[in-house]
Design a protein around this motif. Structure first.
Motif, PDB file in Angstrom:
ATOM      1  N   MET A   1      50.073  49.329  44.906  1.00 24.98           N
ATOM      2  CA  MET A   1      49.076  48.181  44.089  1.00 24.98           C
ATOM      3  C   MET A   1      49.888  47.020  43.964  1.00 24.98           C
ATOM      4  SD  MET A   1      47.457  48.950  40.323  1.00 24.98           S
ATOM      5  CE  MET A   1      46.574  50.313  40.813  1.00 24.98           C
ATOM      6  N   THR A   2      49.109  46.040  44.050  1.00 22.43           N
ATOM      7  CA  THR A   2      49.553  44.584  44.108  1.00 22.43           C
ATOM      8  C   THR A   2      49.496  44.220  42.663  1.00 22.43           C
ATOM      9  OG1 THR A   2      48.112  44.171  46.031  1.00 22.43           O
ATOM     10  CG2 THR A   2      48.977  42.295  44.676  1.00 22.43           C
ATOM     11  N   LYS A   3      50.690  43.472  42.185  1.00 23.04           N
ATOM     12  CA  LYS A   3      51.053  43.229  40.797  1.00 23.04           C
ATOM     13  C   LYS A   3      51.563  41.916  40.709  1.00 23.04           C
ATOM     14  CE  LYS A   3      52.500  46.620  38.439  1.00 23.04           C
ATOM     15  NZ  LYS A   3      53.854  47.630  37.751  1.00 23.04           N
ATOM     16  N   ILE A   4      51.013  41.170  39.820  1.00 17.47           N
ATOM     17  CA  ILE A   4      51.622  39.722  39.069  1.00 17.47           C
ATOM     18  C   ILE A   4      51.949  39.789  37.842  1.00 17.47           C
ATOM     19  CG2 ILE A   4      49.428  38.735  39.338  1.00 17.47           C
ATOM     20  CD1 ILE A   4      50.552  36.227  40.085  1.00 17.47           C
ATOM     21  N   PHE A   5      52.953  38.937  37.555  1.00 21.78           N
ATOM     22  CA  PHE A   5      53.397  38.655  35.976  1.00 21.78           C
ATOM     23  C   PHE A   5      52.960  37.311  36.018  1.00 21.78           C
ATOM     24  CE2 PHE A   5      55.760  42.867  36.744  1.00 21.78           C
ATOM     25  CZ  PHE A   5      55.205  43.538  35.685  1.00 21.78           C
ATOM     26  N   PHE A   6      52.524  36.980  34.806  1.00 25.26           N
ATOM     27  CA  PHE A   6      52.282  35.663  34.426  1.00 25.26           C
ATOM     28  C   PHE A   6      53.284  35.300  33.120  1.00 25.26           C
ATOM     29  CE2 PHE A   6      48.636  35.814  36.853  1.00 25.26           C
ATOM     30  CZ  PHE A   6      48.384  34.813  37.383  1.00 25.26           C
ATOM     31  N   SER A  33      44.975  31.146  33.957  1.00 17.89           N
ATOM     32  CA  SER A  33      45.118  31.518  35.150  1.00 17.89           C
ATOM     33  C   SER A  33      45.253  32.854  35.483  1.00 17.89           C
ATOM     34  CB  SER A  33      46.557  31.061  36.114  1.00 17.89           C
ATOM     35  OG  SER A  33      46.567  29.633  36.155  1.00 17.89           O
ATOM     36  N   ALA A  34      45.778  33.493  34.385  1.00 13.39           N
ATOM     37  CA  ALA A  34      45.811  35.123  34.631  1.00 13.39           C
ATOM     38  C   ALA A  34      44.205  35.726  34.504  1.00 13.39           C
ATOM     39  CB  ALA A  34      46.482  35.866  33.617  1.00 13.39           C
ATOM     40  N   VAL A  35      43.430  35.230  33.528  1.00 11.55           N
ATOM     41  CA  VAL A  35      42.229  35.647  33.034  1.00 11.55           C
ATOM     42  C   VAL A  35      41.118  35.362  34.493  1.00 11.55           C
ATOM     43  CG1 VAL A  35      40.073  35.097  32.028  1.00 11.55           C
ATOM     44  CG2 VAL A  35      42.315  35.327  30.769  1.00 11.55           C
ATOM     45  N   TYR A  36      41.452  34.005  34.945  1.00 18.41           N
ATOM     46  CA  TYR A  36      40.486  33.818  36.032  1.00 18.41           C
ATOM     47  C   TYR A  36      40.944  34.714  37.475  1.00 18.41           C
ATOM     48  CZ  TYR A  36      38.373  30.145  33.374  1.00 18.41           C
ATOM     49  OH  TYR A  36      37.822  29.460  32.339  1.00 18.41           O
ATOM     50  N   MET A  37      42.190  34.984  37.622  1.00 23.37           N
ATOM     51  CA  MET A  37      42.627  35.794  38.623  1.00 23.37           C
ATOM     52  C   MET A  37      41.919  37.105  38.453  1.00 23.37           C
ATOM     53  SD  MET A  37      46.113  37.331  39.957  1.00 23.37           S
ATOM     54  CE  MET A  37      46.860  35.598  40.716  1.00 23.37           C
ATOM     55  N   LYS A  38      41.992  37.779  37.317  1.00 22.09           N
ATOM     56  CA  LYS A  38      41.660  39.064  36.857  1.00 22.09           C
ATOM     57  C   LYS A  38      39.996  39.095  37.188  1.00 22.09           C
ATOM     58  CE  LYS A  38      42.131  43.511  36.140  1.00 22.09           C
ATOM     59  NZ  LYS A  38      42.914  44.138  37.095  1.00 22.09           N
ATOM     60  N   THR A  43      41.151  44.510  41.208  1.00 24.42           N
ATOM     61  CA  THR A  43      42.239  45.669  41.759  1.00 24.42           C
ATOM     62  C   THR A  43      43.521  45.205  41.724  1.00 24.42           C
ATOM     63  OG1 THR A  43      42.141  44.718  44.024  1.00 24.42           O
ATOM     64  CG2 THR A  43      40.246  46.387  43.399  1.00 24.42           C
ATOM     65  N   ILE A  44      43.825  43.758  41.419  1.00 24.03           N
ATOM     66  CA  ILE A  44      45.134  43.178  41.255  1.00 24.03           C
ATOM     67  C   ILE A  44      45.551  43.617  39.940  1.00 24.03           C
ATOM     68  CG2 ILE A  44      46.525  41.247  41.187  1.00 24.03           C
ATOM     69  CD1 ILE A  44      44.901  40.048  43.290  1.00 24.03           C
ATOM     70  N   THR A  45      46.819  44.130  39.588  1.00 19.86           N
ATOM     71  CA  THR A  45      47.186  44.290  38.311  1.00 19.86           C
ATOM     72  C   THR A  45      47.783  43.052  37.635  1.00 19.86           C
ATOM     73  OG1 THR A  45      47.851  46.643  38.744  1.00 19.86           O
ATOM     74  CG2 THR A  45      48.723  45.731  36.846  1.00 19.86           C
ATOM     75  N   VAL A  46      47.170  42.648  36.680  1.00 24.01           N
ATOM     76  CA  VAL A  46      47.415  41.058  36.242  1.00 24.01           C
ATOM     77  C   VAL A  46      48.164  41.260  34.862  1.00 24.01           C
ATOM     78  CG1 VAL A  46      46.716  38.799  35.693  1.00 24.01           C
ATOM     79  CG2 VAL A  46      45.721  39.933  37.560  1.00 24.01           C
ATOM     80  N   ARG A 268      45.196  34.870  47.839  1.00 23.32           N
ATOM     81  CA  ARG A 268      46.360  34.911  48.766  1.00 23.32           C
ATOM     82  C   ARG A 268      46.971  36.259  48.673  1.00 23.32           C
ATOM     83  NH1 ARG A 268      47.427  33.063  52.778  1.00 23.32           N
ATOM     84  NH2 ARG A 268      49.409  32.445  52.966  1.00 23.32           N
ATOM     85  N   LEU A 269      47.127  36.874  47.465  1.00 21.26           N
ATOM     86  CA  LEU A 269      47.614  38.287  47.454  1.00 21.26           C
ATOM     87  C   LEU A 269      46.719  39.557  47.971  1.00 21.26           C
ATOM     88  CD1 LEU A 269      48.799  38.268  43.493  1.00 21.26           C
ATOM     89  CD2 LEU A 269      50.207  38.903  45.500  1.00 21.26           C
ATOM     90  N   SER A 270      45.286  39.141  48.058  1.00 19.41           N
ATOM     91  CA  SER A 270      44.365  39.926  48.632  1.00 19.41           C
ATOM     92  C   SER A 270      44.138  39.729  50.189  1.00 19.41           C
ATOM     93  CB  SER A 270      43.051  39.519  47.898  1.00 19.41           C
ATOM     94  OG  SER A 270      43.075  39.862  46.665  1.00 19.41           O
ATOM     95  N   GLY A 271      45.024  38.969  50.728  1.00 16.29           N
ATOM     96  CA  GLY A 271      45.226  38.575  52.296  1.00 16.29           C
ATOM     97  C   GLY A 271      44.391  37.641  52.726  1.00 16.29           C
ATOM     98  N   ARG A 272      43.676  36.845  51.952  1.00 12.25           N
ATOM     99  CA  ARG A 272      42.909  35.897  52.321  1.00 12.25           C
ATOM    100  C   ARG A 272      43.663  34.526  52.849  1.00 12.25           C
ATOM    101  NH1 ARG A 272      37.352  35.932  50.363  1.00 12.25           N
ATOM    102  NH2 ARG A 272      37.109  37.897  49.212  1.00 12.25           N
ATOM    103  N   SER A 273      43.007  33.982  53.770  1.00 16.70           N
ATOM    104  CA  SER A 273      43.772  32.707  54.416  1.00 16.70           C
ATOM    105  C   SER A 273      43.781  31.804  53.483  1.00 16.70           C
ATOM    106  CB  SER A 273      43.067  32.218  55.662  1.00 16.70           C
ATOM    107  OG  SER A 273      41.648  31.465  55.173  1.00 16.70           O
TER     108      SER A 273
END
Length: 310
Positions: A1-6, A33-38, A43-46, A268-273
């Motif tokens: 699972m993709t994971k990022i820490f802020f 930034s964390a809110v808008y990413m999530k 599916t990303i663990t923020v 980018r974490l989701s594989g987008r260009s």
């Protein structure tokens, strides 16, 4: 699972509702930034890394984190400190003026909670994001330990992401900020600078100059934000300028760059260009500035992002 820490500080945001009434919400650059990413990439663990208090507003802040589906495992509660607070005013063009109360902010003490065991758990992340604001507010005698902990994450393969968000009033001097920002650039893999911040600190006048400046640090990915004018990126030796369609209905520019950062990195974490990520980030930023406050209403934000397939 993709994971990022802020890692950073979330504050209580005060805003005048009328001549005798204040409303409050919660905001802070890395939290935004964390809110808008999530919201865009569920599916990303923020995860937020911060310190708050045990006061009523801190408890409400923690509840807000959870309501935005952010992981709160590393939201630490200091026994005697409290959440920082600021009052925001905006002019007719949406530009902001802030008044802060953060001398007793628990977030200044966050490094003391980053024990060896905690840092070991953080090595499971794909990315670790921090900005110039937590660099400014953490206790000066904790900064060496902070850099050592980031070095452990980098050695473990975690991508370190830095946004040089510069707030002059938080630093003892410009030289002190430059010293810490240089260290951040040196250790990071990805940088998301704004031209305005680099202009004040380094005398940089354009996005192209910003990329040239960043070359010395051998960053893997550079994304330079230049307000509504453009975004310029460089991955390896490939440099591109991405045109941005300006928003005409500007209500409040608070959090525009934060929204861009979160959605760009999520893409980018989701594989987008890079091209797709910039366009999605720009759409998020353009949506946020049409609403008052740092965090746009959920329904309006999701509706706008659905127009670009998110």
């Amino acid at each position: 699972m993709t994971k990022i820490f802020f890692l950073g500080e979330c504050m209580v945001e005060l805003r005048e509702l009328d001549d005798s009434t204040m409303g409050h919400s919660f905001a802070g650059d890395v939290y935004n930034s964390a809110v808008y990413m999530k919201r865009c990439f569920p599916t990303i663990t923020v995860s937020m890394i911060t310190a708050i208090g045990r006061d009523r507003l801190s408890e409400k802040m923690l509840s807000r984190f959870k309501s935005e589906d952010l992981d709160t495992q590393f939201v630490f509660q200091h026994p005697s400190k409290v959440a920082g607070m600021y009052f925001i005013e905006t002019d007719s063009a949406g530009e902001r003026r802030f008044t802060y109360w953060r001398n007793d902010s628990a977030a200044k003490k966050v490094v003391q909670f980053l024990t060896d065991d905690v840092v070991e758990q953080l090595t499971a992340a794909d990315m670790f994001f921090f900005s110039g604001i937590p660099l400014a507010i953490i206790d000066e005698d904790s900064r060496d330990a902070f850099w050592q902990k980031l070095a452990r994450l980098k050695q473990a393969g975690v991508k370190l992401v830095f946004d040089p968000n510069y707030r002059a009033q938080l630093w003892a001097s410009k030289d002190a900020a430059i010293e810490q920002f240089n260290k951040a650039f040196q250790i990071s893999d990805i940088a998301l600078p704004g031209v305005e911040d680099l202009s004040v600190l380094y005398g940089i006048a354009s996005a192209e100059e910003a990329l040239d400046f960043c070359q010395q640090y051998q960053l893997e990915e550079m994304v330079v934000k230049n307000g509504p004018q453009s975004v310029v990126t460089q991955i390896g030796t490939e440099r591109h300028s991405h045109q941005i369609t300006p928003v005409t209905n500007v209500v409040d520019t608070t959090s525009a760059g934060d929204a861009f950062n979160g959605v760009y990195l999520g893409a980018r974490l989701s594989g987008r260009s890079v091209f797709e990520a910039v366009q999605l980030g720009a759409k998020a930023a353009g949506t946020v500035i049409q609403h008052p406050g740092a965090i746009a209403p959920l329904a309006a934000f999701k509706q706008a992002m659905s127009e670009v397939g998110i």
